[in-house]
Design an enzyme around this catalytic site. Structure first.
Site, PDB file in Angstrom:
ATOM      1  CE1 TYR A  53      -4.219  -1.875   0.210  1.00  0.00           C
ATOM      2  CE2 TYR A  53      -2.952  -3.273   1.618  1.00  0.00           C
ATOM      3  CZ  TYR A  53      -3.495  -2.955  -0.089  1.00  0.00           C
ATOM      4  OH  TYR A  53      -4.621  -3.818  -0.397  1.00  0.00           O
ATOM      5  NE  ARG A  56       0.215  -0.621  -6.719  1.00  0.00           N
ATOM      6  CZ  ARG A  56       1.515  -0.886  -6.153  1.00  0.00           C
ATOM      7  NH1 ARG A  56       1.193  -2.231  -5.345  1.00  0.00           N
ATOM      8  NH2 ARG A  56       1.876  -0.762  -7.059  1.00  0.00           N
ATOM      9  CD  GLN A  88     -17.047  -1.827  -7.109  1.00  0.00           C
ATOM     10  OE1 GLN A  88     -16.190  -2.622  -6.680  1.00  0.00           O
ATOM     11  NE2 GLN A  88     -17.594  -0.940  -8.097  1.00  0.00           N
ATOM     12  CG  ASP A  91      -8.526   6.537  -7.869  1.00  0.00           C
ATOM     13  OD1 ASP A  91      -9.347   7.619  -7.296  1.00  0.00           O
ATOM     14  OD2 ASP A  91      -8.893   5.868  -8.363  1.00  0.00           O
ATOM     15  CG  HIS A 108     -13.581  -1.568  -1.190  1.00  0.00           C
ATOM     16  ND1 HIS A 108     -14.001  -2.112  -2.976  1.00  0.00           N
ATOM     17  CD2 HIS A 108     -15.032  -1.812  -0.641  1.00  0.00           C
ATOM     18  CE1 HIS A 108     -15.021  -2.209  -2.731  1.00  0.00           C
ATOM     19  NE2 HIS A 108     -15.556  -2.770  -1.388  1.00  0.00           N
ATOM     20  CB  CYS A 121      -8.686   4.063  19.014  1.00  0.00           C
ATOM     21  SG  CYS A 121      -7.261   5.639  18.214  1.00  0.00           S
ATOM     22  CB  CYS A 143      -5.497   4.720  21.640  1.00  0.00           C
ATOM     23  SG  CYS A 143      -4.740   4.212  19.898  1.00  0.00           S
ATOM     24  CD  GLU A 209     -24.431  -7.355 -22.475  1.00  0.00           C
ATOM     25  OE1 GLU A 209     -25.239  -7.303 -23.554  1.00  0.00           O
ATOM     26  OE2 GLU A 209     -22.934  -7.125 -22.485  1.00  0.00           O
TER      27      GLU A 209
HETATM   28  P1  NAD Z   1     -11.993  -4.297 -12.162  1.00  0.00           P
HETATM   29  O1  NAD Z   1     -10.637  -3.755 -12.134  1.00  0.00           O
HETATM   30  O2  NAD Z   1     -12.707  -5.841 -11.308  1.00  0.00           O
HETATM   31  O3  NAD Z   1     -12.550  -4.193 -13.296  1.00  0.00           O
HETATM   32  C1  NAD Z   1     -12.544  -3.577 -13.807  1.00  0.00           C
HETATM   33  C2  NAD Z   1     -13.580  -2.624 -14.852  1.00  0.00           C
HETATM   34  O4  NAD Z   1     -13.771  -1.456 -15.672  1.00  0.00           O
HETATM   35  C3  NAD Z   1     -13.317  -3.806 -16.509  1.00  0.00           C
HETATM   36  O5  NAD Z   1     -15.133  -4.333 -16.543  1.00  0.00           O
HETATM   37  C4  NAD Z   1     -13.708  -3.160 -17.984  1.00  0.00           C
HETATM   38  O6  NAD Z   1     -14.066  -3.764 -18.315  1.00  0.00           O
HETATM   39  C5  NAD Z   1     -14.075  -1.463 -16.896  1.00  0.00           C
HETATM   40  N1  NAD Z   1     -12.426  -0.351 -17.741  1.00  0.00           N
HETATM   41  C6  NAD Z   1     -11.365  -0.469 -18.065  1.00  0.00           C
HETATM   42  N2  NAD Z   1     -10.868   0.407 -18.310  1.00  0.00           N
HETATM   43  C7  NAD Z   1     -11.749   0.843 -18.864  1.00  0.00           C
HETATM   44  C8  NAD Z   1     -12.388   2.414 -18.996  1.00  0.00           C
HETATM   45  N3  NAD Z   1     -11.273   2.998 -19.617  1.00  0.00           N
HETATM   46  N4  NAD Z   1     -13.538   2.888 -19.194  1.00  0.00           N
HETATM   47  C9  NAD Z   1     -14.627   2.214 -19.019  1.00  0.00           C
HETATM   48  N5  NAD Z   1     -14.326   0.479 -18.282  1.00  0.00           N
HETATM   49  C10 NAD Z   1     -13.168   0.275 -17.906  1.00  0.00           C
HETATM   50  O7  NAD Z   1     -12.430  -3.659 -11.115  1.00  0.00           O
HETATM   51  P2  NAD Z   1     -13.353  -3.662 -10.085  1.00  0.00           P
HETATM   52  O8  NAD Z   1     -14.455  -3.929 -10.065  1.00  0.00           O
HETATM   53  O9  NAD Z   1     -13.470  -1.620  -9.026  1.00  0.00           O
HETATM   54  O10 NAD Z   1     -13.824  -4.144  -8.966  1.00  0.00           O
HETATM   55  C11 NAD Z   1     -11.560  -4.167  -8.173  1.00  0.00           C
HETATM   56  C12 NAD Z   1     -10.954  -3.518  -6.425  1.00  0.00           C
HETATM   57  O11 NAD Z   1     -10.064  -3.139  -7.072  1.00  0.00           O
HETATM   58  C13 NAD Z   1     -12.557  -2.960  -5.934  1.00  0.00           C
HETATM   59  O12 NAD Z   1     -12.585  -2.347  -5.005  1.00  0.00           O
HETATM   60  C14 NAD Z   1     -11.306  -1.805  -6.601  1.00  0.00           C
HETATM   61  O13 NAD Z   1     -12.552  -0.379  -6.395  1.00  0.00           O
HETATM   62  C15 NAD Z   1      -9.973  -1.529  -6.370  1.00  0.00           C
HETATM   63  N6  NAD Z   1      -9.159  -1.270  -7.461  1.00  0.00           N
HETATM   64  C16 NAD Z   1      -9.098   0.261  -6.951  1.00  0.00           C
HETATM   65  C17 NAD Z   1      -8.361   0.999  -7.615  1.00  0.00           C
HETATM   66  C18 NAD Z   1      -8.516   2.580  -7.610  1.00  0.00           C
HETATM   67  O14 NAD Z   1      -8.609   2.734  -6.575  1.00  0.00           O
HETATM   68  N7  NAD Z   1      -8.403   3.119  -8.611  1.00  0.00           N
HETATM   69  C19 NAD Z   1      -7.593  -0.122  -8.647  1.00  0.00           C
HETATM   70  C20 NAD Z   1      -7.960  -1.418  -9.190  1.00  0.00           C
HETATM   71  C21 NAD Z   1      -8.691  -1.841  -7.983  1.00  0.00           C
END
Ligand code: NAD
Length: 237
Positions: A53, A56, A88, A91, A108, A121, A143, A209
């Protein structure tokens, strides 16, 4: 409660250069996600989890919001209480686009912060892009307990899901952008709402879909114009 809910995932930040899970491009391959993102990761693999982390967090410092983040910020400014922006993502690209902490619900966790591991805490501290250990030696100033990344790991409680559930109960128009649907099941939400839009790059095996009124397989920065226009039409009708 808002009439429109916009739920985003890693895909909305992909064009800003932050890797999704799927399209890892090497970023996650260096680490096993079950080792660094599980409820027992801090007990079993503390050093590597903190290191993961820290990397990241450092990585997002130079990342900029893209057009999709900026259009959603404008929609939120214009319609305030009628739109809930729920992500979710951990960032801070919505915040970099100018949204306040109150304007974005992070389900998340939030990468630029760390939290006290003592549940009694649970203080949260903003450390920006720095390594966890550089803040008060990695200990809670309140703490003295060790700090942790402020991220919800697999198998941990996600308190902000209460906000998601509350918003969904009142939602009429549901928008999903950039999530594979593996973590949050979006079909039942779409089926429950009057109108729904799905935007991903491609089909996901975890999303049907048929429950969506409109499906756009395109980059979020391209799809957002249509999505914004549909939201305008709905809220101005
Ligand atoms: P995922 O990686 O499982 O799925 C990503 C989805 O985004 C796919 O369905 C893909 O088709 C789509 N995608 C990719 N590029 C795209 C674009 N340019 N425009 C539109 N759609 C696009 O991600 P998730 O479902 O968010 O689950 C993963 C978990 O990990 C979540 O909790 C997520 O927040 C976390 N995560 C967060 C970050 C971040 O904070 N940026 C990065 C990686 C993972």
């Amino acid at each position: 409660m808002a009439k429109v809910v916009i739920l985003s995932g890693a895909g909305i930040s992909a064009e800003s250069g932050i890797s999704t899970f799927r399209d890892s491009g090497g970023l996650w391959e260096e680490y096993d996600i079950s080792v660094v993102c599980n409820y027992d990761s801090l007990d079993k693999n503390e050093d590597i989890t903190i290191e993961f982390y820290d990397k990241r967090r450092a990585e997002i410092e130079d990342k900029e919001p893209n057009y999709a983040h900026r259009v959603i910020k404008e929609l939120k400014d214009k319609y305030k209480a009628d739109i809930a922006v729920i992500t979710q993502n951990v960032d801070n690209l919505f915040e970099k686009a100018g949204m306040s902490a109150e304007d974005v619900i992070h389900l998340h966790g939030f990468m630029p912060t760390v939290a006290c591991r003592n549940e009694q805490c649970s203080e949260v501290y903003d450390i920006g892009y720095k390594a966890l250990s550089s803040f008060n030696d990695g200990k809670c100033p309140e703490c003295g307990t060790k700090l942790r990344p402020n991220i919800v790991f697999f198998g941990e409680a996600a308190p902000m899901y209460e906000r998601l559930n509350a918003e969904i109960k009142k939602c009429e128009f549901f928008v999903v952008i950039g999530t594979s649907g593996n973590v949050i099941e979006v079909n039942s939400i779409a089926a429950f709402c009057d109108y729904s839009i799905l935007n991903n790059l491609e089909q996901s095996s975890a999303i049907a879909e048929r429950d969506f009124d409109k499906v756009i397989y395109d980059k979020a920065s391209n799809a957002i114009e249509t999505i914004a226009q549909d939201i305008h039409n709905f809220l101005e009708a």
